[in-house]
Design a protein around this motif. Structure first.
Motif, PDB file in Angstrom:
ATOM      1  N   ALA A 167      -8.707   5.132   9.440  1.00 12.45           N
ATOM      2  CA  ALA A 167      -9.159   4.172  10.445  1.00 12.45           C
ATOM      3  C   ALA A 167      -9.395   2.804   9.813  1.00 12.45           C
ATOM      4  CB  ALA A 167     -10.432   4.675  11.114  1.00 12.45           C
ATOM      5  N   GLN A 168      -9.978   2.805   8.607  1.00  9.05           N
ATOM      6  CA  GLN A 168     -10.244   1.544   7.910  1.00  9.05           C
ATOM      7  C   GLN A 168      -8.966   0.787   7.581  1.00  9.05           C
ATOM      8  OE1 GLN A 168     -12.542   2.598   4.415  1.00  9.05           O
ATOM      9  NE2 GLN A 168     -14.324   1.531   5.238  1.00  9.05           N
ATOM     10  N   ARG A 169      -7.913   1.516   7.247  1.00 11.14           N
ATOM     11  CA  ARG A 169      -6.689   0.870   6.792  1.00 11.14           C
ATOM     12  C   ARG A 169      -5.655   0.687   7.891  1.00 11.14           C
ATOM     13  NH1 ARG A 169      -7.284   0.261   1.518  1.00 11.14           N
ATOM     14  NH2 ARG A 169      -8.372   1.825   0.267  1.00 11.14           N
ATOM     15  N   LEU A 170      -6.083   0.992   9.121  1.00 14.92           N
ATOM     16  CA  LEU A 170      -5.189   0.943  10.278  1.00 14.92           C
ATOM     17  C   LEU A 170      -4.359  -0.343  10.352  1.00 14.92           C
ATOM     18  CD1 LEU A 170      -4.323   1.864  13.229  1.00 14.92           C
ATOM     19  CD2 LEU A 170      -6.363   0.666  14.001  1.00 14.92           C
ATOM     20  N   TYR A 171      -5.026  -1.484  10.449  1.00 15.21           N
ATOM     21  CA  TYR A 171      -4.285  -2.730  10.673  1.00 15.21           C
ATOM     22  C   TYR A 171      -3.514  -3.171   9.432  1.00 15.21           C
ATOM     23  CZ  TYR A 171      -6.548  -3.293  15.209  1.00 15.21           C
ATOM     24  OH  TYR A 171      -6.981  -3.124  16.503  1.00 15.21           O
ATOM     25  N   ALA A 172      -4.086  -2.927   8.263  1.00 16.18           N
ATOM     26  CA  ALA A 172      -3.359  -3.287   7.046  1.00 16.18           C
ATOM     27  C   ALA A 172      -2.038  -2.518   6.984  1.00 16.18           C
ATOM     28  CB  ALA A 172      -4.208  -2.999   5.810  1.00 16.18           C
ATOM     29  N   PHE A 173      -2.074  -1.271   7.432  1.00 14.61           N
ATOM     30  CA  PHE A 173      -0.847  -0.463   7.483  1.00 14.61           C
ATOM     31  C   PHE A 173       0.131  -1.051   8.498  1.00 14.61           C
ATOM     32  CE2 PHE A 173       1.749   2.887   9.329  1.00 14.61           C
ATOM     33  CZ  PHE A 173       2.233   3.568   8.228  1.00 14.61           C
ATOM     34  N   LEU A 174      -0.361  -1.289   9.716  1.00 17.33           N
ATOM     35  CA  LEU A 174       0.524  -1.784  10.776  1.00 17.33           C
ATOM     36  C   LEU A 174       1.057  -3.184  10.472  1.00 17.33           C
ATOM     37  CD1 LEU A 174      -1.384  -0.553  13.969  1.00 17.33           C
ATOM     38  CD2 LEU A 174       0.619   0.482  12.870  1.00 17.33           C
ATOM     39  N   ASP A 175       0.291  -3.965   9.696  1.00 18.16           N
ATOM     40  CA  ASP A 175       0.735  -5.309   9.324  1.00 18.16           C
ATOM     41  C   ASP A 175       1.616  -5.297   8.078  1.00 18.16           C
ATOM     42  OD1 ASP A 175      -0.577  -6.601  11.421  1.00 18.16           O
ATOM     43  OD2 ASP A 175      -2.460  -6.764  10.313  1.00 18.16           O
ATOM     44  N   GLY A 176       1.853  -4.115   7.530  1.00 22.12           N
ATOM     45  CA  GLY A 176       2.700  -4.030   6.333  1.00 22.12           C
ATOM     46  C   GLY A 176       2.053  -4.630   5.098  1.00 22.12           C
ATOM     47  N   GLU A 177       0.731  -4.516   5.000  1.00 24.62           N
ATOM     48  CA  GLU A 177       0.011  -5.151   3.889  1.00 24.62           C
ATOM     49  C   GLU A 177      -0.449  -4.151   2.824  1.00 24.62           C
ATOM     50  OE1 GLU A 177      -0.999  -8.391   3.346  1.00 24.62           O
ATOM     51  OE2 GLU A 177      -0.264  -9.369   5.157  1.00 24.62           O
ATOM     52  N   LEU A 178      -0.076  -2.892   2.955  1.00 21.73           N
ATOM     53  CA  LEU A 178      -0.532  -1.888   1.979  1.00 21.73           C
ATOM     54  C   LEU A 178       0.476  -1.732   0.844  1.00 21.73           C
ATOM     55  CD1 LEU A 178      -1.958   1.009   4.192  1.00 21.73           C
ATOM     56  CD2 LEU A 178      -3.217  -0.775   2.989  1.00 21.73           C
ATOM     57  N   THR A 179      -0.016  -1.289  -0.300  1.00 22.04           N
ATOM     58  CA  THR A 179       0.877  -0.962  -1.412  1.00 22.04           C
ATOM     59  C   THR A 179       1.671   0.293  -1.027  1.00 22.04           C
ATOM     60  OG1 THR A 179      -0.863   0.381  -2.408  1.00 22.04           O
ATOM     61  CG2 THR A 179      -0.693  -1.909  -3.149  1.00 22.04           C
ATOM     62  N   PRO A 180       2.853   0.476  -1.613  1.00 23.82           N
ATOM     63  CA  PRO A 180       3.690   1.630  -1.244  1.00 23.82           C
ATOM     64  C   PRO A 180       2.973   2.969  -1.387  1.00 23.82           C
ATOM     65  CG  PRO A 180       4.951   0.088  -2.544  1.00 23.82           C
ATOM     66  CD  PRO A 180       3.537  -0.422  -2.549  1.00 23.82           C
ATOM     67  N   ASP A 181       2.144   3.146  -2.423  1.00 20.53           N
ATOM     68  CA  ASP A 181       1.496   4.452  -2.593  1.00 20.53           C
ATOM     69  C   ASP A 181       0.422   4.689  -1.529  1.00 20.53           C
ATOM     70  OD1 ASP A 181      -0.078   2.480  -3.860  1.00 20.53           O
ATOM     71  OD2 ASP A 181      -1.164   4.014  -4.980  1.00 20.53           O
ATOM     72  N   LEU A 182      -0.278   3.625  -1.146  1.00 18.35           N
ATOM     73  CA  LEU A 182      -1.260   3.769  -0.070  1.00 18.35           C
ATOM     74  C   LEU A 182      -0.575   4.033   1.270  1.00 18.35           C
ATOM     75  CD1 LEU A 182      -4.156   1.171  -0.395  1.00 18.35           C
ATOM     76  CD2 LEU A 182      -4.336   3.564   0.287  1.00 18.35           C
ATOM     77  N   GLU A 183       0.530   3.344   1.469  1.00 17.75           N
ATOM     78  CA  GLU A 183       1.284   3.533   2.706  1.00 17.75           C
ATOM     79  C   GLU A 183       1.764   4.984   2.815  1.00 17.75           C
ATOM     80  OE1 GLU A 183       3.681  -0.007   3.835  1.00 17.75           O
ATOM     81  OE2 GLU A 183       5.225   1.490   4.284  1.00 17.75           O
TER      82      GLU A 183
END
Lengths: 85, 147
Positions: free
Chosen positions: A13-29
Motif C-alpha cells: 500500500a505504501q509503495r502503490l503510487y511509486a509503483f504505478l508511476d514507474g519510480e521503483l527500482t527493478p528489484d522492488l518492482e
C-alpha cells in the motif's frame, strides 16, 4: 545484491503510487509483482488506482493547454540536455 | 507554453532551460487554478484517510467505472480546491507526466516530500470525486450494498 524479502500488504500500500508511476527500482518492482500475484486484495487496489490515475491523466490533459505541443517541446529540451551531458 | 515563447527573450542562453520552462509551467497552472471560479469548501488535510474509496466500491465498482461519469468541470473544480502545495505536485505529475525528481527540482522540495504530497493530493481528490459521484447517484454508497 541479495533477493528482497517478500513484502506485506502494508508495504504494498505504501509503495502503490511509486509503483504505478514507474519510480521503483527493478528489484522492488519485482517484489511488488510477486505480492500482487498472491494477494487478491492488493491486486484489486492496484487495479482500481491504476484506473483512477488514467482517468486523472485523461481529464486534466483535456482541460489544460495542448499537451502534444507542450510535450514535444519538453522532450526536445530534455533530449538536448541529455545529449549535452 | 505560449508564455515561454513570449518570454523567450528573458531566457539566458546557457542557463538551465528545463528548469526555466518548468517554472513557467508551474506558475501558469497556479494562475489557472487560482482563477477557477467554482471553489468548493477546502477539505481539512488531516481528515484524509487512505484507500477509503476502494474499500467502499470494491464489491460494486472494482473497475472504477464511476469516474467516467464525472464531468470535466467537476474535476477541474475539485483540483482547484486542493491546497496549493498538493495541487502543483498533482498537476506536474498527472498532467505533465514529470518524474518525482523533476517535480522535486521544479517545486524546490525533497523527493520524499513530493511522494507524500502526491499521495495525499491523489487520495484527497479521489475522495472528493467519490463524494460527488455518490451525491449524483453515479455510484451507490457502501451502506446500501449491505442492508
Amino acid at each position: 545484491m541479495t533477493q528482497r524479502e517478500p513484502i506485506d500488504c502494508h508495504e504494498a500500500a505504501q509503495r502503490l503510487y511509486a509503483f504505478l508511476d514507474g519510480e521503483l527500482t527493478p528489484d522492488l518492482e519485482a517484489a511488488i509483482r510477486r505480492h500482487l500475484e498472491l494477494c487478491t486484495g492488493c491486486f484489486g487496489l492496484y487495479d482500481f488506482e491504476r484506473a483512477y490515475l488514467r482517468f486523472l491523466e485523461a481529464r486534466t490533459r483535456a482541460v489544460g493547454a495542448p499537451a502534444p505541443v507542450r510535450r514535444r517541446i519538453l522532450d526536445e529540451l530534455f533530449g538536448d540536455e541529455a545529449r549535452a551531458e | 507554453m505560449l508564455k515561454a515563447y513570449r518570454a523567450w527573450d528573458q531566457y539566458e542562453r546557457g542557463t538551465n532551460a528545463k528548469a526555466w520552462l518548468l517554472t513557467i509551467l508551474r506558475n501558469t497552472y497556479i494562475n489557472t487554478y487560482r482563477r477557477a471560479k467554482t471553489r468548493p469548501v477546502m477539505v481539512d488535510v488531516n481528515e484524509i484517510e487512505p484507500y477509503t474509496v476502494f474499500r467502499d466500491v470494491r464489491s460494486s465498482d472494482p473497475e472504477a467505472a464511476f469516474f467516467s461519469q464525472i464531468v470535466d468541470d467537476r474535476v477541474t473544480a475539485a483540483i482547484a480546491a486542493l491546497p496549493e502545495e498538493f495541487r502543483e505536485v498533482l498537476v506536474l505529475s498527472d498532467t505533465e507526466a514529470l518524474s518525482y525528481a523533476e517535480i522535486a527540482a521544479t517545486v524546490g522540495v525533497p523527493v520524499g516530500t513530493v511522494k507524500s504530497r502526491l499521495f495525499r493530493a491523489r487520495q484527497l481528490l479521489q475522495k472528493q470525486l467519490y463524494d460527488y459521484a455518490v451525491a449524483e447517484g453515479y455510484v451507490r454508497p457502501r451502506r446500501e450494498e449491505h442492508p
